[in-house]
Scaffold this motif. Sequence first.
Motif, PDB file in Angstrom:
ATOM      1  N   ILE A 162       0.824  -1.208   0.000  1.00  0.00           N
ATOM      2  CA  ILE A 162       0.000   0.000   0.000  1.00  0.00           C
ATOM      3  C   ILE A 162       0.857   1.258   0.000  1.00  0.00           C
ATOM      4  CG2 ILE A 162      -1.883  -1.181   1.216  1.00  0.00           C
ATOM      5  CD1 ILE A 162      -1.128   0.383   3.725  1.00  0.00           C
ATOM      6  N   PHE A 163       2.144   1.118   0.317  1.00  0.00           N
ATOM      7  CA  PHE A 163       3.042   2.260   0.307  1.00  0.00           C
ATOM      8  C   PHE A 163       3.865   2.330  -0.979  1.00  0.00           C
ATOM      9  CE2 PHE A 163       2.625   1.150   4.902  1.00  0.00           C
ATOM     10  CZ  PHE A 163       1.841   2.244   5.247  1.00  0.00           C
ATOM     11  N   CYS A 164       3.515   1.508  -1.976  1.00  0.00           N
ATOM     12  CA  CYS A 164       4.202   1.504  -3.263  1.00  0.00           C
ATOM     13  C   CYS A 164       3.333   2.224  -4.291  1.00  0.00           C
ATOM     14  CB  CYS A 164       4.473   0.082  -3.742  1.00  0.00           C
ATOM     15  SG  CYS A 164       5.442  -0.943  -2.603  1.00  0.00           S
ATOM     16  N   ALA A 165       3.869   3.239  -4.935  1.00  0.00           N
ATOM     17  CA  ALA A 165       3.138   3.989  -5.951  1.00  0.00           C
ATOM     18  C   ALA A 165       3.573   3.542  -7.339  1.00  0.00           C
ATOM     19  CB  ALA A 165       3.379   5.482  -5.779  1.00  0.00           C
ATOM     20  N   SER A 166       2.671   3.647  -8.300  1.00  0.00           N
ATOM     21  CA  SER A 166       2.965   3.222  -9.668  1.00  0.00           C
ATOM     22  C   SER A 166       3.757   4.260 -10.448  1.00  0.00           C
ATOM     23  CB  SER A 166       1.664   2.907 -10.412  1.00  0.00           C
ATOM     24  OG  SER A 166       0.832   4.056 -10.443  1.00  0.00           O
ATOM     25  N   PHE A 220      22.534  11.705  -1.291  1.00  0.00           N
ATOM     26  CA  PHE A 220      22.706  10.269  -1.136  1.00  0.00           C
ATOM     27  C   PHE A 220      21.600   9.534  -1.890  1.00  0.00           C
ATOM     28  CE2 PHE A 220      19.907  11.558   2.284  1.00  0.00           C
ATOM     29  CZ  PHE A 220      18.963  10.554   2.357  1.00  0.00           C
ATOM     30  N   SER A 221      21.798   8.238  -2.032  1.00  0.00           N
ATOM     31  CA  SER A 221      20.798   7.415  -2.708  1.00  0.00           C
ATOM     32  C   SER A 221      20.681   6.075  -2.005  1.00  0.00           C
ATOM     33  CB  SER A 221      21.157   7.204  -4.182  1.00  0.00           C
ATOM     34  OG  SER A 221      22.377   6.488  -4.304  1.00  0.00           O
ATOM     35  N   ILE A 222      19.539   5.430  -2.200  1.00  0.00           N
ATOM     36  CA  ILE A 222      19.316   4.055  -1.771  1.00  0.00           C
ATOM     37  C   ILE A 222      19.151   3.239  -3.048  1.00  0.00           C
ATOM     38  CG2 ILE A 222      17.842   2.480  -0.461  1.00  0.00           C
ATOM     39  CD1 ILE A 222      16.858   4.950   1.119  1.00  0.00           C
ATOM     40  N   ALA A 223      19.943   2.196  -3.200  1.00  0.00           N
ATOM     41  CA  ALA A 223      19.891   1.375  -4.412  1.00  0.00           C
ATOM     42  C   ALA A 223      19.848  -0.100  -4.047  1.00  0.00           C
ATOM     43  CB  ALA A 223      21.095   1.655  -5.308  1.00  0.00           C
ATOM     44  N   VAL A 254      16.494   3.230  -5.851  1.00  0.00           N
ATOM     45  CA  VAL A 254      15.187   3.164  -5.210  1.00  0.00           C
ATOM     46  C   VAL A 254      14.713   4.566  -4.860  1.00  0.00           C
ATOM     47  CG1 VAL A 254      13.953   2.329  -3.168  1.00  0.00           C
ATOM     48  CG2 VAL A 254      15.644   0.866  -4.296  1.00  0.00           C
ATOM     49  N   ALA A 255      15.609   5.355  -4.263  1.00  0.00           N
ATOM     50  CA  ALA A 255      15.281   6.716  -3.852  1.00  0.00           C
ATOM     51  C   ALA A 255      16.551   7.550  -3.858  1.00  0.00           C
ATOM     52  CB  ALA A 255      14.654   6.722  -2.464  1.00  0.00           C
ATOM     53  N   LYS A 256      16.387   8.849  -4.081  1.00  0.00           N
ATOM     54  CA  LYS A 256      17.562   9.711  -4.192  1.00  0.00           C
ATOM     55  C   LYS A 256      17.273  11.087  -3.617  1.00  0.00           C
ATOM     56  CE  LYS A 256      21.133  11.078  -7.496  1.00  0.00           C
ATOM     57  NZ  LYS A 256      21.605  10.937  -8.891  1.00  0.00           N
ATOM     58  N   VAL A 257      18.275  11.636  -2.954  1.00  0.00           N
ATOM     59  CA  VAL A 257      18.253  13.008  -2.461  1.00  0.00           C
ATOM     60  C   VAL A 257      19.476  13.721  -3.022  1.00  0.00           C
ATOM     61  CG1 VAL A 257      18.553  14.471  -0.408  1.00  0.00           C
ATOM     62  CG2 VAL A 257      17.021  12.516  -0.331  1.00  0.00           C
ATOM     63  N   GLY A 258      19.283  14.942  -3.524  1.00  0.00           N
ATOM     64  CA  GLY A 258      20.457  15.747  -3.844  1.00  0.00           C
ATOM     65  C   GLY A 258      20.740  16.015  -5.290  1.00  0.00           C
ATOM     66  N   VAL A 312      13.205  11.702  -3.804  1.00  0.00           N
ATOM     67  CA  VAL A 312      12.428  11.194  -4.931  1.00  0.00           C
ATOM     68  C   VAL A 312      12.466   9.668  -4.886  1.00  0.00           C
ATOM     69  CG1 VAL A 312      12.218  11.069  -7.445  1.00  0.00           C
ATOM     70  CG2 VAL A 312      12.882  13.225  -6.338  1.00  0.00           C
ATOM     71  N   VAL A 313      11.299   9.048  -4.774  1.00  0.00           N
ATOM     72  CA  VAL A 313      11.183   7.586  -4.728  1.00  0.00           C
ATOM     73  C   VAL A 313      10.727   7.101  -6.092  1.00  0.00           C
ATOM     74  CG1 VAL A 313      10.143   5.615  -3.553  1.00  0.00           C
ATOM     75  CG2 VAL A 313      10.546   7.750  -2.290  1.00  0.00           C
ATOM     76  N   GLN A 314      11.435   6.116  -6.622  1.00  0.00           N
ATOM     77  CA  GLN A 314      11.122   5.604  -7.959  1.00  0.00           C
ATOM     78  C   GLN A 314       9.856   4.746  -7.936  1.00  0.00           C
ATOM     79  OE1 GLN A 314      12.666   6.691 -10.717  1.00  0.00           O
ATOM     80  NE2 GLN A 314      13.699   8.043  -9.243  1.00  0.00           N
TER      81      GLN A 314
END
Length: 206
Positions: A14-18, A147-150, A157-161, A179-181
């Motif tokens: 439910i926390f995943c967007a398309s 930073f980013s989460i990959a 997956v998500a990125k800041v900056g 920003v969340v992919q």
Amino acid sequence: MGGSSNLVPVVSKIFCASSQTALTVRKRPQVVNGGGFVVLNGRNSVVFSVVGCGVLGANGELILKDGDGAPILYIRKKGGMLQALSAHNRWRGYLMEFGRPSKPVFSLREPRQLAVSSHRIKISVEPKGRNGDWDYAVEGSFDEKAFSIADRKGNVVAKVGSGEEKAAVAASKDFYRVVVQPGYDQAFVVGVIAVLDNIHGESTTC
């Protein structure tokens, strides 16, 4: 990504967007509700909030709530003698059910020498990691909000900056954008950011 088959839930689908989602993390003063931060969507509505020790009464314990204030995750830093002797600090996130922590959903390994650039912060999805030793990694500088989460394959997956997000950080130290992919779990991303915030002594710390 599109369709439910492309969702990558960790906490819940439910926390995943398309579609790609831009969120704003805004710090709260530590004197207000124990500090922490809120997460806003593009309509400036609160979609998540994180509280730290000001509410829980202990450092290294965090609660992630949804936009309605319902607890989603309980996150804590592990302690004990084995932890003290380890090269890493370990954090674990648990689903909240009926107001209590239940099953673990992810664990995060924080290198004790954060200044060493080659040391990535690695995250495993419970139980035992879906891809062996780790499933996701944090790279970059949280202090600079760059930073980013990959995942293991290098997919972001998500990125800041970058771009607008970097300009927002320059404008204020009290908020930044992430920003969340598409398809990825936003609650999981915010949970990881909550741990990073605490590690770096920001709004969730005592």
